[in-house]
Design an enzyme around this catalytic site. Structure first.
Site, PDB file in Angstrom:
ATOM      1  NE  ARG A  37      -2.589   0.810   3.509  1.00  0.00           N
ATOM      2  CZ  ARG A  37      -1.897   1.512   4.415  1.00  0.00           C
ATOM      3  NH1 ARG A  37      -1.478   2.733   4.152  1.00  0.00           N
ATOM      4  NH2 ARG A  37      -1.615   0.980   5.589  1.00  0.00           N
ATOM      5  CG  ASP A  77      -5.354  13.916 -17.841  1.00  0.00           C
ATOM      6  OD1 ASP A  77      -4.575  13.245 -18.570  1.00  0.00           O
ATOM      7  OD2 ASP A  77      -6.435  13.466 -17.430  1.00  0.00           O
ATOM      8  CE1 TYR A 103     -13.054   9.672 -18.589  1.00  0.00           C
ATOM      9  CE2 TYR A 103     -12.277  10.144 -16.379  1.00  0.00           C
ATOM     10  CZ  TYR A 103     -12.920   9.313 -17.271  1.00  0.00           C
ATOM     11  OH  TYR A 103     -13.436   8.123 -16.843  1.00  0.00           O
ATOM     12  CE  LYS A 148      -8.214   6.095 -20.200  1.00  0.00           C
ATOM     13  NZ  LYS A 148      -9.385   5.321 -19.963  1.00  0.00           N
TER      14      LYS A 148
END
Ligand code: PLP
Length: 386
Positions: free
Chosen positions: A51, A177, A105, A202
């Site tokens: 984590r 982004d 987005y 992506k």
């Protein structure tokens, strides 16, 4: 010993790789161990635990991603949205204000416009190519300006140089982004951005088989993102780290093919009588073409377009194509087609979509690495009698 490399293609293969190789393994092994033997780590964030994003699989990726965009360091996250929301929640505290581009987005747009208020955060939306609107909307509590390299799904190119100047002038963070461009086509930190975010789902991974995200930037900023991420828990699993690591190695060959293919497809669509609008920054008629030419090394593999017959024609066209899969998401080796109004931007009301210029008939294409000729033949056939 950590070596430095100059050219992107070499960085993709060699940056961040274990040296010496682990038991001689040419491919980075997967360290599927939740915890690791304590060896005197002083800080909580350094205790080795999945984590806390610091297994060997994470560390190799951090170095590779940082090298690709000339950042000091990077952090990988469980998804692109984990990267975006964790970055916001790191640099914005209750009472702070964000200036964000209007056309984002859908998930990011929804988070900013719907979830911010409950978190005590304020925002204003601005047009990426209208600097006057940025100055007017700036507030004393504005902490950051947020844009996408190319807007989704309209492929607008904001005034990225001016955004950086504006952020520096007002001493706020410039966050971008960079998913659509990928490090092959644009490296935001070289142009003065403070943080570059990716949905690695992506182009970086490129095979549509994981979700992942990343934030790249200065060490002091990434340490703050990492600390917040370690608490929020949006970590990337080591097996997904391995797949991302493997996918990244072919980024340059994939994206360069996609750049060329998307340009040819955009030119074909632009010349077709059934098509009334094509959004692709590589076309000379695109309003941001000169800017894209100056900033980018390639125009990317994404384009969107509208047909003369609107929604009905769009649905007919999509159902007649053979090669693209009707699916949201983008950046993989296979061509994907979608109507954003029904997928990526379905979280926006019809009025919100109209305000940003996303018509219900808009078709978005993520060009894969199939033969360009085959794709054009498929589209030509599907367009006849739409
Ligand atoms: N940023 C952009 C530009 C995107 O297109 C997407 C997803 O489509 C995201 C961020 C979110 O990424 P993820 O689905 O990996 O959370």
């Amino acid at each position: 010993m950590s070596r430095t490399y100059t050219r992107l293609e070499t960085k993709l293969i060699h940056a961040g790789e274990p040296d010496p190789l682990i038991h001689g393994a040419v491919s980075m092994p997967i360290f599927q161990s939740a915890t690791f033997e304590y060896s005197g780590e002083a800080r909580y964030d350094d205790i080795r635990y999945i984590r806390l994003n610091n297994t060997p699989n994470h560390l190799a990726l951090h170095q590779k991603l940082a090298a690709l965009e000339n950042g000091e360091t990077a952090i990988v996250t469980a998804s692109g949205m984990a990267a975006i929301t964790t970055t916001f929640l790191t640099f914005l505290s209750s009472g702070d204000h964000l200036l964000a581009e209007r056309c984002l987005y859908g998930g990011t747009y929804d988070f900013v416009t719907k979830d911010f208020q409950g978190l005590g955060l304020a925002f204003d939306l601005m047009d990426g190519d209208d600097p006057g609107s940025w100055e007017r909307k700036l507030r004393p509590n504005t902490k950051a300006v947020y844009v996408e390299t190319m807007t989704n799904p309209l492929l607008g190119v904001p005034k990225l140089r001016e955004i950086v100047d504006f952020a520096k002038k007002h001493r706020i963070l410039a966050i971008i982004d960079n998913t659509f461009a990928s490090p092959v086509n644009f490296r935001p930190l070289d142009w003065g951005f403070d943080l570059s975010i990716h949905s690695c789902t992506k182009y970086l991974n490129g095979h549509s088989d994981i979700v992942a995200g990343a934030v790249i930037g200065r060490r002091d900023l990434i340490e703050r993102v990492t600390h917040r991420l370690n608490h929020l828990g949006g970590t990337l699993d080591p097996h997904a780290c391995f797949l991302l690591h493997r996918g990244i190695k072919t980024l340059a060959v994939r994206v360069r093919h996609q750049n060329q293919s998307a340009l040819r497809i955009a030119q074909f669509l632009e010349g077709h009588e059934a098509v009334c609008k094509v959004n692709y920054p590589g076309l000379e008629c695109h309003p941001g073409h000169a800017r894209a030419r100056e900033l980018f090394d390639g125009f990317g593999g994404m384009l969107s377009f509208e047909l003369v017959g609107g929604v009905e024609a769009a649905d007919r066209f999509i159902s007649r194509t053979n090669l693209p899969t009707l699916a949201p998401s983008l950046g993989g080796v296979e061509t994907l087609i979608t109507r954003p109004a029904t997928t990526s931007h379905s979280g926006l009301s019809p009025e919100e979509r109209m305000a940003v210029g996303i018509s219900d008939g808009l078709i978005r294409l993520s060009v894969g690495i199939e033969s360009t000729d085959d794709l054009i033949e498929d589209f030509d056939r599907a367009l006849s009698n739409t």
